[in-house]
Design a protein around this motif. Sequence first.
Motif, PDB file in Angstrom:
ATOM      1  N   ALA A 196      70.970   9.580  29.761  1.00 29.02           N
ATOM      2  CA  ALA A 196      69.980  10.650  29.649  1.00 29.02           C
ATOM      3  C   ALA A 196      70.587  12.025  29.839  1.00 29.02           C
ATOM      4  O   ALA A 196      70.158  12.998  29.214  1.00 29.02           O
ATOM      5  N   PHE A 197      71.585  12.120  30.711  1.00 26.14           N
ATOM      6  CA  PHE A 197      72.151  13.433  31.024  1.00 26.14           C
ATOM      7  C   PHE A 197      73.463  13.720  30.301  1.00 26.14           C
ATOM      8  O   PHE A 197      73.939  14.858  30.334  1.00 26.14           O
ATOM      9  N   ASN A 198      74.027  12.720  29.628  1.00 20.36           N
ATOM     10  CA  ASN A 198      75.307  12.940  28.962  1.00 20.36           C
ATOM     11  C   ASN A 198      75.316  12.624  27.471  1.00 20.36           C
ATOM     12  O   ASN A 198      76.160  13.139  26.745  1.00 20.36           O
ATOM     13  N   ILE A 199      74.379  11.799  27.027  1.00 19.25           N
ATOM     14  CA  ILE A 199      74.399  11.372  25.626  1.00 19.25           C
ATOM     15  C   ILE A 199      73.135  11.802  24.883  1.00 19.25           C
ATOM     16  O   ILE A 199      73.201  12.451  23.837  1.00 19.25           O
ATOM     17  N   LYS A 200      71.981  11.463  25.422  1.00 23.57           N
ATOM     18  CA  LYS A 200      70.722  11.762  24.746  1.00 23.57           C
ATOM     19  C   LYS A 200      70.408  13.251  24.807  1.00 23.57           C
ATOM     20  O   LYS A 200      70.829  13.952  25.722  1.00 23.57           O
ATOM     21  N   GLN A 201      69.631  13.720  23.842  1.00 21.54           N
ATOM     22  CA  GLN A 201      69.272  15.130  23.747  1.00 21.54           C
ATOM     23  C   GLN A 201      67.770  15.321  23.857  1.00 21.54           C
ATOM     24  O   GLN A 201      66.985  14.468  23.443  1.00 21.54           O
ATOM     25  N   VAL A 202      67.384  16.446  24.415  1.00 21.14           N
ATOM     26  CA  VAL A 202      65.981  16.844  24.454  1.00 21.14           C
ATOM     27  C   VAL A 202      65.765  17.909  23.394  1.00 21.14           C
ATOM     28  O   VAL A 202      66.380  18.976  23.448  1.00 21.14           O
ATOM     29  N   GLN A 203      64.925  17.605  22.411  1.00 20.98           N
ATOM     30  CA  GLN A 203      64.627  18.593  21.374  1.00 20.98           C
ATOM     31  C   GLN A 203      63.687  19.656  21.949  1.00 20.98           C
ATOM     32  O   GLN A 203      62.768  19.339  22.691  1.00 20.98           O
ATOM     33  N   VAL A 204      63.915  20.889  21.582  1.00 22.19           N
ATOM     34  CA  VAL A 204      63.062  21.984  22.041  1.00 22.19           C
ATOM     35  C   VAL A 204      62.361  22.594  20.825  1.00 22.19           C
ATOM     36  O   VAL A 204      63.020  23.053  19.892  1.00 22.19           O
ATOM     37  N   TRP A 205      61.034  22.568  20.857  1.00 21.82           N
ATOM     38  CA  TRP A 205      60.245  23.138  19.772  1.00 21.82           C
ATOM     39  C   TRP A 205      59.471  24.343  20.295  1.00 21.82           C
ATOM     40  O   TRP A 205      58.820  24.278  21.345  1.00 21.82           O
ATOM     41  N   GLY A 206      59.539  25.445  19.556  1.00 18.25           N
ATOM     42  CA  GLY A 206      58.766  26.637  19.886  1.00 18.25           C
ATOM     43  C   GLY A 206      57.588  26.775  18.948  1.00 18.25           C
ATOM     44  O   GLY A 206      57.289  25.886  18.144  1.00 18.25           O
ATOM     45  N   ILE A 207      56.928  27.900  19.009  1.00 21.91           N
ATOM     46  CA  ILE A 207      55.740  28.103  18.190  1.00 21.91           C
ATOM     47  C   ILE A 207      56.059  28.076  16.701  1.00 21.91           C
ATOM     48  O   ILE A 207      55.263  27.587  15.888  1.00 21.91           O
ATOM     49  N   ASP A 208      57.248  28.548  16.324  1.00 22.98           N
ATOM     50  CA  ASP A 208      57.627  28.544  14.912  1.00 22.98           C
ATOM     51  C   ASP A 208      57.805  27.125  14.383  1.00 22.98           C
ATOM     52  O   ASP A 208      57.605  26.867  13.191  1.00 22.98           O
ATOM     53  N   SER A 209      58.178  26.199  15.250  1.00 24.44           N
ATOM     54  CA  SER A 209      58.377  24.808  14.835  1.00 24.44           C
ATOM     55  C   SER A 209      57.061  24.104  14.550  1.00 24.44           C
ATOM     56  O   SER A 209      57.021  23.118  13.809  1.00 24.44           O
TER      57      SER A 209
END
Length: 262
Positions: A196-209
């Motif tokens: 979770a902390f070294n391989i996987k990614q957290v996608q970040v979506w803003g209002i434009d997304s």
Amino acid sequence: MKIIVCLKQVPNTNEVKIDPKTGTLIREGVPSIINPDDKNALEEALKLKEKMGGTVTVISMGPPQADFALREALAMGADEAILLSDRAFAGADTWATSLTLAKAIKKIGDFDLIFCGRQAIDGDTAQVGPEIAEHLDIPQVTYVRKILSLDAGKVVVERALEDGYEVIEAKLPVLLTAVKELNVPRYPSVSGIVDAFNIKQVQVWGIDSLGIEPEKVGLKGSPTQVKRTFSPPQKGSGKMLSGTVKEAVQTLVQELHDKHVL
């Protein structure tokens, strides 16, 4: 089976205090946790994934530090994580929050189940889950304490009531809100934490997304306005009555008489 879990990072309310001058929460030094009911929602999603296959996507709306809560969910076994974070989302009430989450869920695409916790411990409204279902125009069952069956495009659950429960059948896709009686959340595994902390990614979506109008999210899109927050006044210290039961009763009656209660 494609499952989406909505979770929230909240301050540990056992540690929260309110500033008597400003009426706002004192968050400095207060640890943040995954909302407890949301952990039950995540656990049930993971159990269904293990039983039936598929994927579990966790989604949260909050500031950048909510990334940690999502990584904890990944460590528990979730496959994907999405953080909705944008200054435009700040100050959202339950209506604007549910609309933003619903837009993100529509972007994710086809799904079979959405899990939410019954309510968040920092607000206790129990509104966001049902409102998401309304925005998506799908069935909802709240206060789910047991899933009895899931097949042939429908789910059968037990819904907790104050004095018992009721059995409800709903067609998929459906949104379910979980109560703590549903299960006991697992602990993240060591390998899960590493991934979770070294391989996987957290996608970040803003209002434009999300392609959503700015006036419909955050404070601008919130019809609910909090005017004042305060701590209830502390009650006075109690008084212990000694002696026999008869003597204690006589003393109590006299006390109440003196205070003109009797």
